[in-house]
Design a protein around this motif. Structure first.
Motif, PDB file in Angstrom:
ATOM      1  N   THR A 181      41.726  43.642  21.229  1.00 50.49           N
ATOM      2  CA  THR A 181      42.285  42.382  20.608  1.00 50.49           C
ATOM      3  C   THR A 181      41.882  41.027  20.981  1.00 50.49           C
ATOM      4  OG1 THR A 181      44.536  42.532  21.049  1.00 50.49           O
ATOM      5  CG2 THR A 181      43.811  43.553  19.077  1.00 50.49           C
ATOM      6  N   ARG A 182      42.046  41.273  22.575  1.00 58.20           N
ATOM      7  CA  ARG A 182      41.732  39.998  23.480  1.00 58.20           C
ATOM      8  C   ARG A 182      41.301  40.328  24.851  1.00 58.20           C
ATOM      9  NH1 ARG A 182      45.875  35.467  25.744  1.00 58.20           N
ATOM     10  NH2 ARG A 182      45.029  33.884  24.799  1.00 58.20           N
ATOM     11  N   VAL A 183      40.517  39.473  25.231  1.00 54.84           N
ATOM     12  CA  VAL A 183      40.029  39.826  26.589  1.00 54.84           C
ATOM     13  C   VAL A 183      40.126  38.292  27.234  1.00 54.84           C
ATOM     14  CG1 VAL A 183      38.212  40.288  28.249  1.00 54.84           C
ATOM     15  CG2 VAL A 183      38.327  41.481  25.931  1.00 54.84           C
ATOM     16  N   PHE A 206      41.860  40.215  32.186  1.00 55.89           N
ATOM     17  CA  PHE A 206      43.233  40.935  31.415  1.00 55.89           C
ATOM     18  C   PHE A 206      42.821  41.097  29.791  1.00 55.89           C
ATOM     19  CE2 PHE A 206      47.492  40.120  29.483  1.00 55.89           C
ATOM     20  CZ  PHE A 206      48.031  40.816  30.325  1.00 55.89           C
ATOM     21  N   VAL A 207      42.838  42.606  29.639  1.00 54.84           N
ATOM     22  CA  VAL A 207      42.336  42.835  28.386  1.00 54.84           C
ATOM     23  C   VAL A 207      43.693  43.547  27.738  1.00 54.84           C
ATOM     24  CG1 VAL A 207      41.116  44.822  27.313  1.00 54.84           C
ATOM     25  CG2 VAL A 207      40.478  43.736  29.373  1.00 54.84           C
ATOM     26  N   GLU A 208      43.848  43.158  26.385  1.00 53.73           N
ATOM     27  CA  GLU A 208      44.925  43.647  25.493  1.00 53.73           C
ATOM     28  C   GLU A 208      44.009  44.339  24.279  1.00 53.73           C
ATOM     29  OE1 GLU A 208      47.022  40.269  24.067  1.00 53.73           O
ATOM     30  OE2 GLU A 208      47.243  39.316  26.036  1.00 53.73           O
ATOM     31  N   LEU A 237      45.904  45.666  30.120  1.00 53.09           N
ATOM     32  CA  LEU A 237      45.450  46.106  31.331  1.00 53.09           C
ATOM     33  C   LEU A 237      44.742  44.816  32.034  1.00 53.09           C
ATOM     34  CD1 LEU A 237      43.371  48.833  29.184  1.00 53.09           C
ATOM     35  CD2 LEU A 237      45.660  49.300  30.816  1.00 53.09           C
ATOM     36  N   MET A 238      44.819  44.976  33.501  1.00 54.81           N
ATOM     37  CA  MET A 238      44.436  43.907  34.169  1.00 54.81           C
ATOM     38  C   MET A 238      43.392  44.615  35.322  1.00 54.81           C
ATOM     39  SD  MET A 238      45.982  40.508  36.082  1.00 54.81           S
ATOM     40  CE  MET A 238      45.416  40.026  37.761  1.00 54.81           C
ATOM     41  N   PHE A 239      42.086  43.863  35.464  1.00 56.54           N
ATOM     42  CA  PHE A 239      41.053  44.307  36.257  1.00 56.54           C
ATOM     43  C   PHE A 239      41.025  43.148  37.529  1.00 56.54           C
ATOM     44  CE2 PHE A 239      40.710  46.564  32.545  1.00 56.54           C
ATOM     45  CZ  PHE A 239      40.434  47.794  32.880  1.00 56.54           C
ATOM     46  N   TYR A 240      40.993  43.325  38.505  1.00 56.12           N
ATOM     47  CA  TYR A 240      41.078  42.337  39.678  1.00 56.12           C
ATOM     48  C   TYR A 240      40.205  42.794  41.018  1.00 56.12           C
ATOM     49  CZ  TYR A 240      42.934  39.825  43.510  1.00 56.12           C
ATOM     50  OH  TYR A 240      42.998  38.958  44.598  1.00 56.12           O
TER      51      TYR A 240
END
Length: 435
Positions: free
Chosen positions: A155-157, A292-294, A301-304
């Motif tokens: 739904t959101r990035v 940051f992914v929803e 979820l977060m990818f760093y």
């Protein structure tokens, strides 16, 4: 392909990324053989100039300026494109696919401008087109969106996808430096180019946002569909005001599903915004990236990780190369373009956002009411308001609730026309927290 003894690779470009791709192909050849199942042989490196300085030693005979001839070779199984830009990269990729090679590219600008043409050519040729390195360097974000979350609804990035701008804004926040001073330091350290326009004006981030939105929401989104603002107008006062609110300023790529008249629409935008220091993205420092992914089922979820640089980007390229090589050996293909949802792109004016507005005003009775009325005239609700200073230094700082961006922009224009307003000194969007 299962009886093929060697898989032959051509690399286009030998700059910061290309030289690292070549180095990894050479240094890790034994490991790549074990992972792929057959030897991976580098058969050519296409360059513009043979005498340009390079960070890698190449065996004699690999360098060639006949790049068109290299991609047309019948024995080349896989082409890695790290030239960048639109042309000649587009023509070379199309030629490679037409001649039977699979392609791995890091070309965000081309994918964001004309991705459908490339995907259609790959489909027609029954070959792979992989592009993990096009967004956020070494951070694995495209593969999770394409595969790990394939059974979920994203739904959101929300992401920091440009290391140069993050370094500049982080330096402004930590040291109180102005934009020009922070940019100069970024250039001295090699984080910013001599011409930093693509980074600081948001073009790089907008291309990445288009790719993320297309993949996350299964719809075709181009860079032209992404609303874009850069950071060159962000001042030390903006950063200080954010700090007073317990926030930090970041250049964000925001891709989300928003209700439209005929179902969900895609809203895609890149602009500086204030986010609470409690938000996970607020702690992303220096030139690092994070996304940051929803989604409905997986949640947040977060990818760093490092989002740019030759070696990190080459890592993502080699990951794609291994996957594509395995597909070639198995006689299969990975997932191509997914645009089945065909969602419309919501105009920025209809997208709901929040504003932080700093207004220099006359210090007299009725000013606050008049400012509040300007917001009410456009059906914009005020979340907080505070006054700073007195007399000639009087300033109101207003944070709105979420409203259509066009209504907020009209409110600001009305404020600028009012006699009691000396100047609207800062306008910045606010993300995170309650709408």
């Amino acid at each position: 392909m299962s009886d093929k003894r060697t898989l032959k690779v051509a690399v286009l470009g030998c700059g910061a990324v290309g030289s690292q791709v070549v180095r990894l192909l050479t240094e890790q050849s034994d490991d790549l053989t074990a992972r792929v199942g057959v030897p991976v042989e580098l058969v050519g490196v296409g360059v513009r100039r043979l005498d340009a300085p390079r960070d890698v030693d190449l065996p004699d005979g690999l360098l060639t300026t006949d790049v068109a001839g290299l991609v047309a070779r019948a024995d080349v199984d896989l082409v890695v494109e790290v030239i960048g830009g639109i042309e000649p990269a587009r023509t070379l990729i199309l030629s490679a696919l037409d001649n039977g090679a699979s392609v791995v590219t890091a070309n965000k600008a081309l994918l964001a401008e004309d991705g459908p043409t490339l995907f259609e050519a790959a489909e027609k040729a029954e070959r792979d087109l992989y592009y993990e390195a096009a967004v956020a360097g070494a951070i694995p974000i495209l593969r999770p969106l394409r595969e790990s979350l394939a059974g979920d609804k994203v739904t959101r990035v929300l992401g920091i996808v440009n290391g140069t701008t993050n370094f500049i804004l982080d330096k402004m926040d930590s040291s109180g430096a102005g934009f020009s001073e922070a940019l100069e330091e970024a250039q001295e350290l090699g984080y910013a180019e001599a011409d930093p326009t693509a980074d600081v004006e948001g073009f790089d981030a907008a291309a990445k946002a288009a790719i993320l939105a297309s993949l996350a929401f299964h719809s075709r989104v181009t860079a032209a569909d992404v609303y874009r603002e850069g950071i060159s107008d962000v001042t030390a006062a903006d950063v200080a005001s954010a700090r007073d609110m317990g926030s930090v300023v970041k250049l964000l790529a925001i891709c989300e599903l928003r209700p439209g008249p005929n179902g969900d629409q895609v809203a895609a935008r890149v602009h500086p915004a204030m986010i609470p220091r409690t938000h996970p993205l607020a702690s992303v420092r220096e030139a690092f990236n994070a996304v940051f992914v929803e989604s409905e089922a997986a949640g947040q979820l977060m990818f760093y990780g490092p989002g740019a640089g030759g070696a990190p980007t080459a890592s993502a390229v080699l990951g794609d190369l291994v996957t594509v090589a395995r597909n070639r050996l198995a006689g299969t293909r990975g997932m191509g373009e997914s645009a089945y949802a065909d969602r419309a792109v919501q105009p920025m004016g209809e997208t709901r956002t929040r504003y932080h507005v700093a207004i220099d005003v006359d210090d007299r009775a009725g000013v606050l009411a008049a400012v509040a009325n300007a917001f009410a005239d456009h059906d914009v609700s005020i979340q907080t308001v505070r006054q700073e200073g007195r007399g000639a230094d009087a300033q109101l700082v207003v944070v709105s609730h979420a409203a259509p961006d066009a209504a907020l922009a009209a409110t600001v224009e009305q404020l600028r026309s009012m006699d009691i307003v000396r100047e609207v000194t800062s306008v910045m969007r606010v993300e995170g927290g309650d709408e």
